[in-house]
Design an enzyme around this catalytic site. Structure first.
Site, short mmCIF file in Angstrom:
data_model
loop_
_atom_site.label_atom_id
_atom_site.label_comp_id
_atom_site.label_asym_id
_atom_site.label_seq_id
_atom_site.Cartn_x
_atom_site.Cartn_y
_atom_site.Cartn_z
N MET A 36 31.68 6.96 1.68
CA MET A 36 30.36 7.21 2.29
C MET A 36 30.28 6.52 3.64
SD MET A 36 27.98 6.46 -0.99
CE MET A 36 28.27 7.23 -2.58
N MET A 136 27.42 18.83 -7.03
CA MET A 136 26.72 17.55 -7.21
C MET A 136 25.56 17.72 -8.18
SD MET A 136 28.38 15.32 -5.48
CE MET A 136 27.25 13.96 -5.81
#
Ligand code: DX5
Ligand code: ZN
Length: 222
Positions: A36, A136
């Site tokens: 991330m 997701m």
């Protein structure tokens, strides 16, 4: 065949190699590595150097999930670090096909992820270039969030399209997966299950992995 992919986002970063060994002994066959950048998602985790440092300590299949803007810039680094599969987000770039082709040309498996607000159809033009599609089941950025059961129609639609075209693509779900939600995911057609908190938090990683395997088994026998 179901692949259980523990996400190290929920591991003890001060003892990463030991924690990874614990899930490897517990029966995991993949390891999910969440990268991330603090821009594509509102959180920063780790990058290629951490993956490269971990590589000699594990035989697991390294399933690298890039939640970063313009992933093409960094693919080379993740290949060098020892990724077996690199997944890029459809929302993170406008050169998805180029990223997937680059990965294949360099001997790496290629995955395409979609966030909760992105419809199933977005991945359809790229299916022939993918080894894996990731749906997701939480908004990307953080571990420990609640599973979004309303993503299951999307999983089902992608599974149907994969099967309709006769492709051998893994379909992965990520976010809030545990011994209960794994059954729902597998029933919808997911055969790769990422779980962070559910596997790394309990003292007994093997029991946690087994409970996910057992939940998925009726839909994807070993
Ligand atoms: C979220 C990450 C997930 C996360 C899953 O952005 O992509 O891989 O670590 O964690 P749990 O299983 O705790 O929801
Ligand atoms: Zn992930």
């Amino acid at each position: 065949m179901t692949h259980i992919s523990p996400s190290i986002l929920a591991a003890d970063f001060a003892h990463l190699a030991d924690d990874v060994a614990r899930v490897e002994r517990g029966g995991a066959d993949w390891l999910h590595l969440d990268v991330m950048d603090g821009a594509f998602v509102p959180n920063i985790s780790f990058g290629a150097p951490v993956i490269g440092a971990l590589r000699p300590h594990s035989k697991l299949f390294f399933d690298v999930h890039l939640m970063i803007c313009d992933p093409m810039r960094y693919l080379k680094d993740f290949l060098k670090a020892g990724a077996d599969l690199v997944t890029v987000h459809a929302e993170s770039c406008d050169n998805v096909a180029e990223c997937l082709k680059y990965l294949h040309d360099n001997g790496c498996r290629a995955g395409l992820a979609i966030s909760p607000d992105t419809p199933a159809e977005v991945v359809f033009p790229y299916l022939e270039l993918c080894d894996l599609v990731l749906v997701m089941t939480v908004y990307p950025g953080f571990g420990g969030q609640s599973f979004m059961a309303n993503m299951m129609p999307k999983v089902r639609a992608i599974r149907e399209e994969i099967d309709r075209r006769g492709l051998a693509i893994d379909l992965e779900v990520d976010g809030g997966v545990d011994g209960k939600t794994a059954a729902v995911c597998a029933e919808a057609g997911a055969n790769a299950l990422v779980a962070g908190s559910a596997i790394f938090r309990p003292a007994d990683a093997k029991a946690a992995i087994d409970s996910i395997k057992v939940a998925a088994a009726p839909f994807f026998p070993a």
